[in-house]
Design a protein around this motif. Sequence first.
Motif, mmCIF file in Angstrom:
data_model
loop_
_atom_site.group_PDB
_atom_site.id
_atom_site.type_symbol
_atom_site.label_atom_id
_atom_site.label_comp_id
_atom_site.label_asym_id
_atom_site.label_seq_id
_atom_site.Cartn_x
_atom_site.Cartn_y
_atom_site.Cartn_z
ATOM 1 N N GLY A 1 12.754 -0.038 43.787
ATOM 2 C CA GLY A 1 13.398 -1.094 44.581
ATOM 3 C C GLY A 1 13.511 -2.382 43.771
ATOM 4 N N VAL A 2 12.430 -2.739 43.071
ATOM 5 C CA VAL A 2 12.433 -3.968 42.264
ATOM 6 C C VAL A 2 13.506 -3.892 41.184
ATOM 7 N N VAL A 3 13.560 -2.757 40.482
ATOM 8 C CA VAL A 3 14.526 -2.599 39.395
ATOM 9 C C VAL A 3 15.955 -2.677 39.946
ATOM 10 N N THR A 4 16.195 -1.966 41.043
ATOM 11 C CA THR A 4 17.531 -1.945 41.626
ATOM 12 C C THR A 4 17.980 -3.349 42.042
ATOM 13 N N THR A 5 17.055 -4.089 42.655
ATOM 14 C CA THR A 5 17.367 -5.457 43.094
ATOM 15 C C THR A 5 17.729 -6.351 41.897
ATOM 16 N N ILE A 6 16.972 -6.228 40.795
ATOM 17 C CA ILE A 6 17.249 -7.044 39.604
ATOM 18 C C ILE A 6 18.682 -6.812 39.114
ATOM 19 N N PHE A 7 19.079 -5.534 39.050
ATOM 20 C CA PHE A 7 20.426 -5.234 38.565
ATOM 21 C C PHE A 7 21.479 -5.733 39.546
ATOM 22 N N LEU A 8 21.227 -5.573 40.856
ATOM 23 C CA LEU A 8 22.164 -6.024 41.877
ATOM 24 C C LEU A 8 22.392 -7.523 41.779
ATOM 25 N N GLU A 9 21.254 -8.262 41.675
ATOM 26 C CA GLU A 9 21.343 -9.726 41.659
ATOM 27 C C GLU A 9 22.051 -10.224 40.413
ATOM 28 N N ALA A 10 21.922 -9.470 39.294
ATOM 29 C CA ALA A 10 22.576 -9.895 38.055
ATOM 30 C C ALA A 10 24.046 -9.476 38.052
ATOM 31 N N GLY A 11 24.433 -8.697 39.024
ATOM 32 C CA GLY A 11 25.816 -8.239 39.084
ATOM 33 C C GLY A 11 26.121 -7.168 38.045
ATOM 34 N N VAL A 12 25.112 -6.335 37.754
ATOM 35 C CA VAL A 12 25.290 -5.240 36.789
ATOM 36 C C VAL A 12 25.320 -3.932 37.551
ATOM 37 N N ASP A 13 26.257 -3.070 37.166
ATOM 38 C CA ASP A 13 26.339 -1.762 37.794
ATOM 39 C C ASP A 13 25.389 -0.818 37.041
ATOM 40 N N ALA A 14 24.333 -0.360 37.706
ATOM 41 C CA ALA A 14 23.331 0.479 37.032
ATOM 42 C C ALA A 14 23.338 1.887 37.611
ATOM 43 N N GLU A 15 23.491 2.873 36.696
ATOM 44 C CA GLU A 15 23.471 4.258 37.165
ATOM 45 C C GLU A 15 22.316 4.991 36.486
ATOM 46 N N LEU A 16 21.464 5.616 37.298
ATOM 47 C CA LEU A 16 20.326 6.361 36.754
ATOM 48 C C LEU A 16 20.849 7.633 36.088
ATOM 49 N N VAL A 17 20.596 7.800 34.769
ATOM 50 C CA VAL A 17 21.152 8.952 34.057
ATOM 51 C C VAL A 17 20.086 9.902 33.515
ATOM 52 N N PHE A 18 18.849 9.457 33.423
ATOM 53 C CA PHE A 18 17.806 10.325 32.865
ATOM 54 C C PHE A 18 16.453 9.785 33.274
ATOM 55 N N GLY A 19 15.439 10.662 33.328
ATOM 56 C CA GLY A 19 14.092 10.147 33.537
ATOM 57 C C GLY A 19 13.239 11.019 34.409
ATOM 58 N N GLY A 20 11.996 10.611 34.525
ATOM 59 C CA GLY A 20 11.071 11.362 35.355
ATOM 60 C C GLY A 20 9.805 10.571 35.561
ATOM 61 N N ILE A 21 9.217 10.792 36.719
ATOM 62 C CA ILE A 21 7.955 10.129 37.015
ATOM 63 C C ILE A 21 6.951 11.222 37.317
#
Lengths: 219, 352
Positions: free
Chosen positions: B292-312
């Motif tokens: 949620g924190v990461v998504t909000t940062i990108f939203l507020e900066a006006g950057v379109d962010a798409e999750l393309v790889f990763g794992g938790i």
Amino acid sequence: MDFFLSNTDVFVTAIWQTLFMVFASLIVAGLLGLALGIALYVYRPGNLLGNRGVFTVLNVVVNIVRPIPFVIFSTAIFPLTRAVIGTTIGPQAAAFALSLAAAFAVSRIVEQSLVGIEPGVIEAARAVGAGPGRIIFTVLIPEGLGPLILGYSFIFVGIVDMSAQAGLNGGGGLGDFAITYGSQRSNWVVVWITVAAIVVLVQLGQFVGNHLARRALRR
Amino acid sequence: MTSSISAPHAAGPPLVRLERVSKSYTTPAGTRVAVDDVSLEVREGEILGVIGYSGAGKSTLVRLINALELPTSGKVFVGDDELTALPESRLRQVRQGIGMIFQQFNLFRSRTVAGNVAFPLRVAGLGRAERDARTAEILDFVGLLDRAYSYPEQLSGGQKQRVGIARALATNPRILLADEATSALDPETTADVLALLRRINRDLGVTVVVITHEMDAIRAIADRVVVMDEGRVVEQGDVYDVFSAPSTAAAAKFVRSVLQDRPSAETLARLRQNHPGRIATIQVAEIKNFIGVVTTIFLEAGVDAELVFGGISELQERAIGALTYELSGPDERIDAALAALTEHSLTWNEES
Ligand SMILES: Nc1ncnc2c1ncn2[C@@H]1O[C@H](COP(=O)(O)OP(=O)(O)O)[C@@H](O)[C@H]1O
Ligand SMILES: [Mg+2]
């Protein structure tokens, strides 16, 4: 055939002489060869008591002596045989030479049998604090017992062969009998009967060896 | 037997200490440094994982602890003994107090299960009655009392390793060394054996050193971890710290290869074909609502962010991993977003 029957007492004596030579040298060579074979194994660099100097000396001696044909070997050690046994003829002198010659052959077979043991097993024994003597007697020999017994029954055949050659040097036994009473008098019945006796002896030895090895390997 | 040490993290004073230890082997092919200037401690009561690629020197390191190998230089201390100053006869006594288990189990094939377990007791000079009693007790502990008269070849891999463990523990050692003890086992059996090692640590208070090239074994039981590479210890510390934030390049490379949480060069090349934007990988952090924190940062900066790889994934009940995003938008906005990530104490790397 009649000739053979009239000499059965000589034949029976020859059988006893062969059995004496074979079993006496199997026991003596078996023990000497076991000690020498274990030494070859443990002193090999990287092994339990790895020592390049000791190993090289043992290895060279075995490599030189082992391939010498028995007839030549037994002749070459006449002085030693006379010093130890008191004579160079007869089954006892022959057994002495046989024991020495066979010990070198046995040592290689023992070494080969031990090479098959997983080094990790020896490592496990070292890891619980076992010393070299304990490892040799309670790990190496029991773990290699199956192949060791097969190796000994193999060497048994070789000793029977050498004991017949010992006859040529006046050692007595079945080899001597087959030549003196058989081939020299063109009496082939005597030769064949001797062959049959040796075949039976060898087969018995093989049978006992295989049986014991199977038990040691639990198969 | 003591059960006073119950908490695994309550590790005590150093039980094993290596001081600038090196071990090299001279072979006809030349000299090879298997362990290179290693200093480390194993604390009483802990489970220490030693991890690294094959050939990193892990087995050599552990064999220095029970003096199966002596160092070329440096000092090894176990308890109050300096192994490097003891004669072989005393080293044998020290080894009786250190158990060891192996990848290939290394059981005596000529002995029954009970005979294998009794062997170290014979070496320790125990009489027959004591041997029998202790053998039964420890076989019961590993759950193999009913197989006492079987031979090793009649057992499954997991059972063989249990016999190995019983043999290693027969003399009540303070330390257990496990060299790739689960590497020859299937995943289910591995889990059983690891659980047994954990029980040995917790219930019997035995300090355990687990050597492995498998991340899962470390994840499952280790308190601390040592990362080895080319004979050197390149990183050591708390398991979570080492894996979430490796501080050396060699450790980072190893961690990445086992966690596989960052795209490899090939994956990255494939991603680039479909994702022309800038690509950045963000380390998962132990904060509330991380995504949620990461998504909000990108939203507020006006950057379109798409999750393309990763794992938790989870390590010691904590989240670990990384997420890779494709970021689209004007460069200055992306830079601002990345700066905001740093402000929130998040670690990120832009993939080149
Ligand atoms: N007895 C030995 N003789 C020669 N080289 C060895 C010996 N033991 C290990 N090495 C070498 O030391 C290095 C480290 O080996 P090892 O400790 O077994 O690594 P790991 O257990 O991490 O796979 C390897 O390059 C290996 O070839
Ligand atoms: Mg290894």
